[in-house]
Design an enzyme around this catalytic site. Sequence first.
Site, PDB file in Angstrom:
ATOM      1  N   ARG A  26      -8.926   1.170   9.402  1.00 25.18           N
ATOM      2  CA  ARG A  26      -8.430  -0.171   9.701  1.00 25.18           C
ATOM      3  C   ARG A  26      -9.458  -0.984  10.463  1.00 25.18           C
ATOM      4  NH1 ARG A  26      -2.681   0.574   8.988  1.00 25.18           N
ATOM      5  NH2 ARG A  26      -1.449  -1.126   9.781  1.00 25.18           N
ATOM      6  N   ARG A  55      11.805  -1.517  10.066  1.00 24.27           N
ATOM      7  CA  ARG A  55      10.806  -1.185  11.071  1.00 24.27           C
ATOM      8  C   ARG A  55      10.820  -2.236  12.176  1.00 24.27           C
ATOM      9  NH1 ARG A  55       5.315   0.194   7.924  1.00 24.27           N
ATOM     10  NH2 ARG A  55       4.510  -0.899   9.736  1.00 24.27           N
ATOM     11  N   LYS A  59       0.830  -1.208   0.000  1.00 22.31           N
ATOM     12  CA  LYS A  59       0.000   0.000   0.000  1.00 22.31           C
ATOM     13  C   LYS A  59       0.869   1.265   0.000  1.00 22.31           C
ATOM     14  CE  LYS A  59      -2.115  -0.870   3.898  1.00 22.31           C
ATOM     15  NZ  LYS A  59      -1.463  -2.134   4.309  1.00 22.31           N
ATOM     16  N   ARG A  76      12.004  -5.416   3.826  1.00 24.92           N
ATOM     17  CA  ARG A  76      11.494  -4.042   3.758  1.00 24.92           C
ATOM     18  C   ARG A  76      12.380  -3.071   4.536  1.00 24.92           C
ATOM     19  NH1 ARG A  76       5.391  -2.148   4.705  1.00 24.92           N
ATOM     20  NH2 ARG A  76       5.561  -2.905   6.841  1.00 24.92           N
ATOM     21  N   ARG A 114       0.345  -8.905  13.241  1.00 23.29           N
ATOM     22  CA  ARG A 114      -0.307  -7.864  12.430  1.00 23.29           C
ATOM     23  C   ARG A 114      -1.209  -8.496  11.371  1.00 23.29           C
ATOM     24  NH1 ARG A 114       4.510  -4.781  10.279  1.00 23.29           N
ATOM     25  NH2 ARG A 114       3.007  -3.359   9.385  1.00 23.29           N
TER      26      ARG A 114
HETATM   27  P1  AMP Z   1       1.335   0.756   8.914  1.00 21.93           P
HETATM   28  O1  AMP Z   1       2.519   1.588   8.603  1.00 21.93           O
HETATM   29  O2  AMP Z   1       0.090   1.221   8.180  1.00 21.93           O
HETATM   30  O3  AMP Z   1       1.577  -0.727   8.762  1.00 21.93           O
HETATM   31  O4  AMP Z   1       1.005   0.998  10.477  1.00 21.93           O
HETATM   32  C1  AMP Z   1       1.926   0.630  11.488  1.00 21.93           C
HETATM   33  C2  AMP Z   1       1.231   0.530  12.823  1.00 21.93           C
HETATM   34  O5  AMP Z   1       0.633   1.794  13.154  1.00 21.93           O
HETATM   35  C3  AMP Z   1       0.063  -0.457  12.878  1.00 21.93           C
HETATM   36  O6  AMP Z   1       0.485  -1.782  13.127  1.00 21.93           O
HETATM   37  C4  AMP Z   1      -0.761   0.110  14.022  1.00 21.93           C
HETATM   38  O7  AMP Z   1      -0.170  -0.165  15.281  1.00 21.93           O
HETATM   39  C5  AMP Z   1      -0.633   1.612  13.795  1.00 21.93           C
HETATM   40  N1  AMP Z   1      -1.687   2.124  12.874  1.00 21.93           N
HETATM   41  C6  AMP Z   1      -1.512   2.703  11.650  1.00 21.93           C
HETATM   42  N2  AMP Z   1      -2.687   3.052  11.103  1.00 21.93           N
HETATM   43  C7  AMP Z   1      -3.637   2.678  11.989  1.00 21.93           C
HETATM   44  C8  AMP Z   1      -5.060   2.749  12.017  1.00 21.93           C
HETATM   45  N3  AMP Z   1      -5.759   3.272  11.000  1.00 21.93           N
HETATM   46  N4  AMP Z   1      -5.698   2.245  13.096  1.00 21.93           N
HETATM   47  C9  AMP Z   1      -5.041   1.719  14.135  1.00 21.93           C
HETATM   48  N5  AMP Z   1      -3.705   1.617  14.185  1.00 21.93           N
HETATM   49  C10 AMP Z   1      -2.992   2.082  13.128  1.00 21.93           C
END
Ligand code: AMP
Length: 210
Positions: A88, A156, A13, A123, A167
């Site tokens: 989410r 990360r 994404k 990544r 996740r």
């Molecule tokens: P991402 O970079 O989108 O994979 O997000 C990394 C982490 O940020 C996720 O595993 C969540 O802990 C938190 N996070 C990001 N976006 C959201 C969201 N919309 N709702 C809840 N937690 C989020």
Amino acid sequence: MKLILLGAPGAGKGTQAEILCDRLNIPTISTGNILRAAVKNGTPTGLKAKAFMDAGKLVPDEVIIGIISERLQEDDCKNGYILDGVPRTIAQAEAMEKAGITFDAVVSIEISDETIMQRMSGRRVCESCGASYHVVAVPPKQEGVCDRCGGKLVQRKDDAPETVKARLDVYHEETEPLKAFYEKRGLLKTVENQNGVEATTAAILKVLEA
Ligand code: AMP
């Protein structure tokens, strides 16, 4: 164009959002990037979010809804935006609907859990601007350095295999139901992950034109 990119963690994404925002000339809003910057800067939001993120859990809905409502009011969002990693949960999607936030399309990138587990170990993300790379599939021009801003590329913390597994479980339980939510509203378009970043971009642009 107001777009949501849906998909499991590691589906691509972030990478697709960066390409599409250049092509469509609209900003990408990534709650993950906003939260990582907040953690790095030690803001109150960052302090609240850190433990959830490190464990691969979702940050509470009210924190996310606050972030997103504020961000969408900024001037650069007037002509559209791409949301990466948000909503989410059904609660987040309902809160956005209630706030009058509308979308033209929701694109779900489909990919198997096995492919994701293999992919995540390579990544790398830029500490400064959040751009994402992959050591094999999308390498930077210079190892360890961001092409866009010269920032340092790091792995990360939540890309460790046990955390990726957690996740993915959260994705299937909490986020995947959003496909049915947006399908009911006639907005859902699904795209199979393709071999290669450009092929996936082409597949996304094709479903958006259809
Ligand atoms: P991402 O970079 O989108 O994979 O997000 C990394 C982490 O940020 C996720 O595993 C969540 O802990 C938190 N996070 C990001 N976006 C959201 C969201 N919309 N709702 C809840 N937690 C989020």
